[in-house]
Design an enzyme around this catalytic site. Structure first.
Site, PDB file in Angstrom:
ATOM      1  N   GLY A 183       0.847  -1.198   0.000  1.00 45.80           N
ATOM      2  CA  GLY A 183       0.000   0.000   0.000  1.00 45.80           C
ATOM      3  C   GLY A 183       0.878   1.242   0.000  1.00 45.80           C
TER       4      GLY A 183
ATOM      5  N   ASN B 221      -1.894   6.746   2.065  1.00 47.55           N
ATOM      6  CA  ASN B 221      -1.508   7.607   3.188  1.00 47.55           C
ATOM      7  C   ASN B 221      -0.761   6.845   4.285  1.00 47.55           C
ATOM      8  OD1 ASN B 221      -2.464  10.029   2.181  1.00 47.55           O
ATOM      9  ND2 ASN B 221      -4.529   9.706   2.988  1.00 47.55           N
ATOM     10  N   VAL B 222      -1.334   5.723   4.716  1.00 41.02           N
ATOM     11  CA  VAL B 222      -0.692   4.987   5.818  1.00 41.02           C
ATOM     12  C   VAL B 222       0.596   4.323   5.327  1.00 41.02           C
ATOM     13  CG1 VAL B 222      -0.935   3.122   7.505  1.00 41.02           C
ATOM     14  CG2 VAL B 222      -2.909   4.568   6.962  1.00 41.02           C
TER      15      VAL B 222
ATOM     16  N   ASP C 163       2.149  -1.493  -4.561  1.00 45.73           N
ATOM     17  CA  ASP C 163       0.751  -1.059  -4.692  1.00 45.73           C
ATOM     18  C   ASP C 163       0.260  -1.529  -6.059  1.00 45.73           C
ATOM     19  OD1 ASP C 163      -0.866   1.521  -3.082  1.00 45.73           O
ATOM     20  OD2 ASP C 163      -1.646   0.886  -5.043  1.00 45.73           O
TER      21      ASP C 163
ATOM     22  N   ASN D 198      -8.020  -2.121   7.970  1.00 50.09           N
ATOM     23  CA  ASN D 198      -9.218  -2.288   8.801  1.00 50.09           C
ATOM     24  C   ASN D 198     -10.337  -3.051   8.086  1.00 50.09           C
ATOM     25  OD1 ASN D 198      -8.901  -1.083  11.416  1.00 50.09           O
ATOM     26  ND2 ASN D 198      -8.512   0.844  10.343  1.00 50.09           N
TER      27      ASN D 198
ATOM     28  N   ARG E 215      -3.405   7.758  21.363  1.00 51.91           N
ATOM     29  CA  ARG E 215      -4.489   8.755  21.391  1.00 51.91           C
ATOM     30  C   ARG E 215      -4.860   9.069  22.842  1.00 51.91           C
ATOM     31  NH1 ARG E 215      -7.471   6.087  16.161  1.00 51.91           N
ATOM     32  NH2 ARG E 215      -6.499   7.502  14.669  1.00 51.91           N
TER      33      ARG E 215
ATOM     34  N   HIS F 230     -10.159  -3.287  17.813  1.00 49.80           N
ATOM     35  CA  HIS F 230      -9.871  -1.922  17.362  1.00 49.80           C
ATOM     36  C   HIS F 230     -11.151  -1.361  16.763  1.00 49.80           C
ATOM     37  CE1 HIS F 230      -7.648   1.468  16.006  1.00 49.80           C
ATOM     38  NE2 HIS F 230      -7.701   1.164  14.731  1.00 49.80           N
TER      39      HIS F 230
END
Ligand code: APR
Length: 307
Positions: A7, A10-11, A32, A119, A150, A174
């Protein structure tokens, strides 16, 4: 050390940059399906090397052959949330992506450790285990470090203290059923309940549960990536340097906490062997009930996935 990041979104791109900046590998390969994106972003990252003094060679590709013999695979490919979506809304699309990508990558790197970020995390990590057929200690997911980061950031803002002295623990899946543990969350060793009123503790725990959604609402076109990438890089650091850090990770349970054949956020010793050990601790009745609710939710989502 060779690390593949699947990937270049963004991440993935942010993770690859952090791995390179921290020089955690000789070579980082970003793969990717989008022609040009992994190549272009990786070349850009490579050219930042001389500025921050890193010799890590970053390379982008659409060809899994170039990922061969990686020591670690960080799986970040997949759709990200849009406002109003839960992580579970990504289930069907991301199951297919994880199957394809982990199928290709694990075949080329049979001895790798897989760190999943896509996710819904607990289910995608389960998919990665089934597809790769790797031993479970070599397949685990990133969630708890992000969730506790967080929580720590919110506590630091509330009390105007350094994030460094805040230690936090989050168990469970999560998602909305994550189980922050206020009694094990301390500031300089002092439980946070002694430093702020209960309603502030509750509000911070709730904000942590919705921490990802809060960012999605602002961004509108995608989800968080700086903190997720930093958390993934911290896991890679503990593996590469065999630090044996105790970090909350999404690990495969084989009887721990009374559950088996499921991935859940639990404290894990992370080292060169992967998720080397799960640490168990007694939970009070309320925590047990929340943990069970989280287990039931993840089992339900696994049942809905086409694995
Ligand atoms: N193989 C490789 N890459 C793929 C594949 C595949 N089969 N399918 C999609 N991708 C790539 C896309 O081309 C895109 O570049 O995955 C990338 C996803 O990037 P973004 O859309 O920017 O999403 P990002 O914010 O990086 O989130 C990725 O991480 O935190 C989780 O919930 C998040 O599941 C999401 C994942």
């Amino acid at each position: 050390m060779k690390i593949t990041v699947i990937g270049a979104g963004n991440v993935g791109a942010t993770t690859a940059l952090m791995l390179a900046q921290q020089q955690l590998a000789k070579e980082v390969v970003v793969v990717d399906i989008l022609e040009g994106i992994p190549e272009g972003k990786s070349l850009d990252m490579l050219q930042s090397g001389p500025v921050h003094g890193s010799d890590t060679f970053v390379r982008g590709t659409t060809d899994y052959n170039e990922t061969a013999n990686s020591d670690i695979i960080v799986m970040t490919a997949g759709l990200a949330r849009k406002p109003g979506m839960s992580r579970d809304d990504l289930l069907a699309a991301n199951t297919k992506i994880v199957k394809d990508a982990i199928g290709s990558a694990s075949a080329k790197s049979p001895n790798a450790i897989i760190v999943v970020v896509s996710n819904p995390l607990d289910v995608m990590t389960y998919v990665a285990l089934k597809v790769s057929k790797f031993p479970h200690k070599r397949v685990f997911g990133m969630a708890g470090i992000l969730d506790t980061a967080r929580l720590r950031a919110f506590i630091a803002m509330e009390l105007n203290v350094s994030v460094r002295d805040i230690s936090a623990m989050v168990l469970g899946g999560h998602g909305d059923t994550m189980v922050p543990l206020p009694r094990l969350t301390t500031v300089g060793g002092i439980p946070i309940g002694n430093l702020m009123p209960q309603e502030r503790v509750d509000a911070i725990m709730q904000r942590t549960r919705g921490g990802g959604a809060e960012i999605v609402k602002f961004l509108k076109t995608g989800s968080a990536y700086y903190a997720p990438a930093a958390a993934a890089a911290e896991m890679v650091d503990s593996i590469v340097k065999d630090r044996k850090r105790i970090l909350p990770c999404c690990a495969y349970l084989t009887g721990e906490y009374g559950e088996k054949d499921i991935y859940m956020g639990v404290p894990v010793v992370l080292g060169r062997g992967g998720a080397e050990r799960i640490l168990e601790m007694p939970l009070n009745d309320e925590e047990k009930a929340l943990f069970k609710k989280s287990i039931d939710h993840v089992r339900g989502t696994i049942a809905k996935a086409n694995i």
